[in-house]
Design a protein around this motif. Structure first.
Motif, PDB file in Angstrom:
ATOM      1  N   ASP A  59      51.573  27.195  34.008  1.00 47.45           N
ATOM      2  CA  ASP A  59      52.793  26.310  33.623  1.00 47.45           C
ATOM      3  C   ASP A  59      53.255  25.816  35.167  1.00 47.45           C
ATOM      4  O   ASP A  59      54.381  25.537  35.438  1.00 47.45           O
ATOM      5  CB  ASP A  59      53.854  27.227  33.276  1.00 47.45           C
ATOM      6  N   ALA A  60      52.296  25.634  36.102  1.00 41.40           N
ATOM      7  CA  ALA A  60      52.866  24.999  37.382  1.00 41.40           C
ATOM      8  C   ALA A  60      53.331  23.655  37.459  1.00 41.40           C
ATOM      9  O   ALA A  60      54.268  23.413  38.138  1.00 41.40           O
ATOM     10  CB  ALA A  60      51.534  25.054  38.308  1.00 41.40           C
ATOM     11  N   GLY A  90      54.837  35.036  33.408  1.00 45.00           N
ATOM     12  CA  GLY A  90      53.588  35.235  34.369  1.00 45.00           C
ATOM     13  C   GLY A  90      52.888  36.234  33.971  1.00 45.00           C
ATOM     14  O   GLY A  90      53.002  36.918  33.115  1.00 45.00           O
ATOM     15  N   SER A  91      51.806  36.273  34.680  1.00 42.16           N
ATOM     16  CA  SER A  91      50.663  37.048  34.303  1.00 42.16           C
ATOM     17  C   SER A  91      50.262  37.850  35.342  1.00 42.16           C
ATOM     18  O   SER A  91      50.791  37.934  36.557  1.00 42.16           O
ATOM     19  CB  SER A  91      49.384  36.331  33.793  1.00 42.16           C
ATOM     20  N   ALA A  92      49.478  38.860  35.430  1.00 35.26           N
ATOM     21  CA  ALA A  92      48.808  39.688  36.328  1.00 35.26           C
ATOM     22  C   ALA A  92      47.892  38.782  37.090  1.00 35.26           C
ATOM     23  O   ALA A  92      47.401  37.738  36.890  1.00 35.26           O
ATOM     24  CB  ALA A  92      47.966  40.707  35.774  1.00 35.26           C
ATOM     25  N   GLN A  93      48.025  39.177  38.603  1.00 36.20           N
ATOM     26  CA  GLN A  93      47.475  38.276  39.509  1.00 36.20           C
ATOM     27  C   GLN A  93      46.134  38.500  39.559  1.00 36.20           C
ATOM     28  O   GLN A  93      45.565  39.558  39.434  1.00 36.20           O
ATOM     29  CB  GLN A  93      48.129  38.651  40.881  1.00 36.20           C
ATOM     30  N   TYR A  94      45.258  37.359  39.197  1.00 32.37           N
ATOM     31  CA  TYR A  94      43.891  37.186  39.448  1.00 32.37           C
ATOM     32  C   TYR A  94      43.420  36.105  40.107  1.00 32.37           C
ATOM     33  O   TYR A  94      42.147  36.478  40.445  1.00 32.37           O
ATOM     34  CB  TYR A  94      43.508  37.316  37.888  1.00 32.37           C
ATOM     35  N   PRO A  98      50.369  30.304  40.947  1.00 31.16           N
ATOM     36  CA  PRO A  98      51.610  30.463  40.866  1.00 31.16           C
ATOM     37  C   PRO A  98      51.953  31.215  39.464  1.00 31.16           C
ATOM     38  O   PRO A  98      51.016  31.076  38.511  1.00 31.16           O
ATOM     39  CB  PRO A  98      52.294  29.109  40.560  1.00 31.16           C
ATOM     40  N   HIS A  99      53.010  31.852  39.292  1.00 27.85           N
ATOM     41  CA  HIS A  99      53.429  32.619  38.087  1.00 27.85           C
ATOM     42  C   HIS A  99      52.409  33.870  37.934  1.00 27.85           C
ATOM     43  O   HIS A  99      52.133  33.908  36.642  1.00 27.85           O
ATOM     44  CB  HIS A  99      53.552  31.778  36.775  1.00 27.85           C
ATOM     45  N   GLN A 100      51.744  34.272  38.833  1.00 35.85           N
ATOM     46  CA  GLN A 100      51.004  35.537  38.739  1.00 35.85           C
ATOM     47  C   GLN A 100      51.523  36.782  39.598  1.00 35.85           C
ATOM     48  O   GLN A 100      51.931  36.306  40.832  1.00 35.85           O
ATOM     49  CB  GLN A 100      49.485  35.275  39.299  1.00 35.85           C
ATOM     50  N   TYR A 101      51.596  37.843  39.099  1.00 35.03           N
ATOM     51  CA  TYR A 101      52.204  38.764  40.110  1.00 35.03           C
ATOM     52  C   TYR A 101      51.411  40.118  39.897  1.00 35.03           C
ATOM     53  O   TYR A 101      50.608  40.565  38.913  1.00 35.03           O
ATOM     54  CB  TYR A 101      53.523  39.379  39.021  1.00 35.03           C
ATOM     55  N   THR A 102      51.484  41.026  41.095  1.00 32.09           N
ATOM     56  CA  THR A 102      50.838  42.215  41.061  1.00 32.09           C
ATOM     57  C   THR A 102      51.754  43.239  40.282  1.00 32.09           C
ATOM     58  O   THR A 102      52.937  43.078  40.089  1.00 32.09           O
ATOM     59  CB  THR A 102      50.843  42.822  42.480  1.00 32.09           C
TER      60      THR A 102
END
Length: 196
Positions: A59-60, A90-94, A98-102
């Motif tokens: 969704d950037a 957001g999702s797990a960072q991969y 954007p909208h990716q998180y550890t």
């Protein structure tokens, strides 16, 4: 109260083949992310219910053109018609997008909400894009769930956790509804109707 839960795929039934009045039965619409902003704007315009959303990992484009008439509940606790609703998109960072998180970043986001959760005396519905670890997540790196969401569920025991990210088309035997203690976990892929 009837909720329309949405995620990841625009429903032809609600968009391409829409008929006037089809959305009138819903009291609230919730998007768990990765949907076209025009689609969400269409739904909130044609329906009579408010539409809340969190960001998906794709969704950037919302940064330049967010869904019109809809309310982003990212990192917020809102009350709608007596329901306490918490948004954590957001999702797990991969891939570093954007909208990716550890896991640690998502834990930090949840910790920042403790005062709001305490003041509201808990939460009824947690809206996420990614699922909780082990509850409807995928086996691949990009679709793994968050462990810290399980801690959130254990501590506050919401009635529901609603998520997207893991498409129903990823596997024929993928369950749509799971249970974690008192919390019902729902994959909102495309559309799901929740009667409260």
């Amino acid at each position: 109260m009837k909720l329309l839960l949405l995620s990841d795929k625009e429903s032809p039934y609600l968009w391409d083949y829409y008929q006037p009045g089809r959305l009138d039965v819903y009291d609230l619409m919730i998007s768990c992310g990765d949907l076209n902003a025009n689609y969400l704007s269409f739904l909130v315009t044609m329906g009579r219910a408010p539409l809340l959303y969190v960001h998906g990992n794709h969704d950037a484009a919302y940064e330049q053109r967010p869904p019109e008439g809809c309310d982003c509940i990212e990192d917020q606790l809102v009350t709608v018609k007596g329901l306490r609703i918490l948004g954590l998109g957001g999702s797990a960072q991969y891939s570093g997008g954007p909208h990716q998180y550890t896991e640690r970043q998502m834990e930090r986001r949840i910790r920042r909400l403790w005062f709001k959760l305490r003041r509201a005396k808990g939460v009824d519905i947690v809206v996420t894009h990614s699922p909780a670890s082990g509850y409807g997540d995928g086996e691949d790196y990009a679709h793994r769930g968050f462990d810290c969401l399980l801690s959130l569920l254990d501590k506050y025991q919401p009635k529901y956790l609603v998520h997207g990210h893991v498409h129903a088309t990823y596997g024929a035997n993928r369950p749509r509804v799971l249970q974690h203690g008192p919390t019902t976990i729902i994959n909102a892929y495309e559309r799901y109707v929740l009667d409260l």
